[in-house]
Write a protein that holds these residues in place. Structure first.
Motif, PDB file in Angstrom:
ATOM      1  N   GLU A 140       3.221   1.602  -3.368  1.00  0.00           N
ATOM      2  CA  GLU A 140       2.194   2.227  -4.466  1.00  0.00           C
ATOM      3  C   GLU A 140       1.874   3.487  -4.399  1.00  0.00           C
ATOM      4  N   LYS A 141       1.624   3.856  -3.246  1.00  0.00           N
ATOM      5  CA  LYS A 141       0.983   5.511  -3.156  1.00  0.00           C
ATOM      6  C   LYS A 141       2.106   6.433  -3.127  1.00  0.00           C
ATOM      7  N   TYR A 174       0.954  -1.322   0.314  1.00  0.00           N
ATOM      8  CA  TYR A 174       0.161  -0.070  -0.136  1.00  0.00           C
ATOM      9  C   TYR A 174       0.754   1.019   0.072  1.00  0.00           C
TER      10      TYR A 174
END
Length: 230
Positions: free
Chosen positions: A35-36, A32
């Motif tokens: 990717e962000k 998470y």
């Protein structure tokens, strides 16, 4: 004695099972975060106390530092909470810059501040995953006056650079009145005792103004490619 040993072993085995399942949650947080953060671009992280209130001299200085850094073309990453973190995100917002908050679930102090970009507010359960995001995606650390958490981030980043686990990047302490005693102790006690090398002192810069912060970061990255640190 045997019964007590069996009780201890049973409890330890239960812990081992829970730890194994926790790996999946930890992996999920890393995926998470990567990717962000990989989509955001060059940023500078600002650290400092969650207890510093608006109107305090260091709060306002942090706003000005973040605004100046944003105007120089960098996004701002903070821990997402109140105090100096809020000031950092506020400064980025005033400059219409990228404003990122890496929030952590805590029983007190922590709540998302209102100056984080709505699509750049990330929530973490694990401090160590959150730390990786700071180190990997920051082009520099700006360290305002703070407490144990701020010192933790400061010294971990220095250690990673000192041991060549990550590439060197600017680590800037802001506020000579607050940090001067620490810097004197590092030089007069640690260096004198031989527990650090003279070159290690070059890993940290101590300044008092937003202009100095921007100058150090810009000078460091002249001729260098901006990219994640590992």
């Amino acid at each position: 004695m045997q019964m007590r040993k069996e009780q201890h072993t049973k409890g330890w085995n239960e812990i081992k099972t829970n730890d194994s399942w926790a790996i999946f949650k930890i992996m999920g947080e890393f995926v998470y975060g990567f990717e962000k953060m990989s989509a955001i671009g060059p940023c500078v992280s600002i650290f400092g106390s969650a207890r510093t209130k608006p109107g305090d001299a260091y709060y306002e200085l942090a706003v000005n530092v973040a605004q100046s850094v944003s105007e120089a073309g960098y996004g701002i990453i903070t821990g997402g909470g109140p105090g100096i973190m809020e000031a950092g995100n506020k400064g980025a917002s005033l400059a219409d810059g990228t404003s990122v908050g890496l929030n952590i679930d805590l029983p007190f102090e922590q709540h998302n501040n209102p100056y984080i970009d709505s699509d750049k507010s990330l929530d973490f359960d694990y401090f160590f995953v959150r730390k990786v995001m700071f180190v990997k995606y920051s082009q520099g650390f700006v360290v305002m006056p703070g407490g144990f958490g701020t010192l933790d981030e400061l010294f971990e980043s220095i250690t990673l650079i000192q041991t060549n686990k990550i590439h060197k990047f600017p680590i800037i302490l802001v506020g000579s009145k607050f940090w001067g005693g620490l810097m004197n102790w590092i030089q007069d006690t640690m260096l004198e005792a031989g527990t650090i090398s003279p070159g290690d002192l070059d890993l940290i810069r101590l300044v008092d103004s937003p202009g100095e912060v921007v100058e150090i970061i810009d000078d460091f990255y002249k001729g260098r490619m901006l990219s994640p640190n590992f």
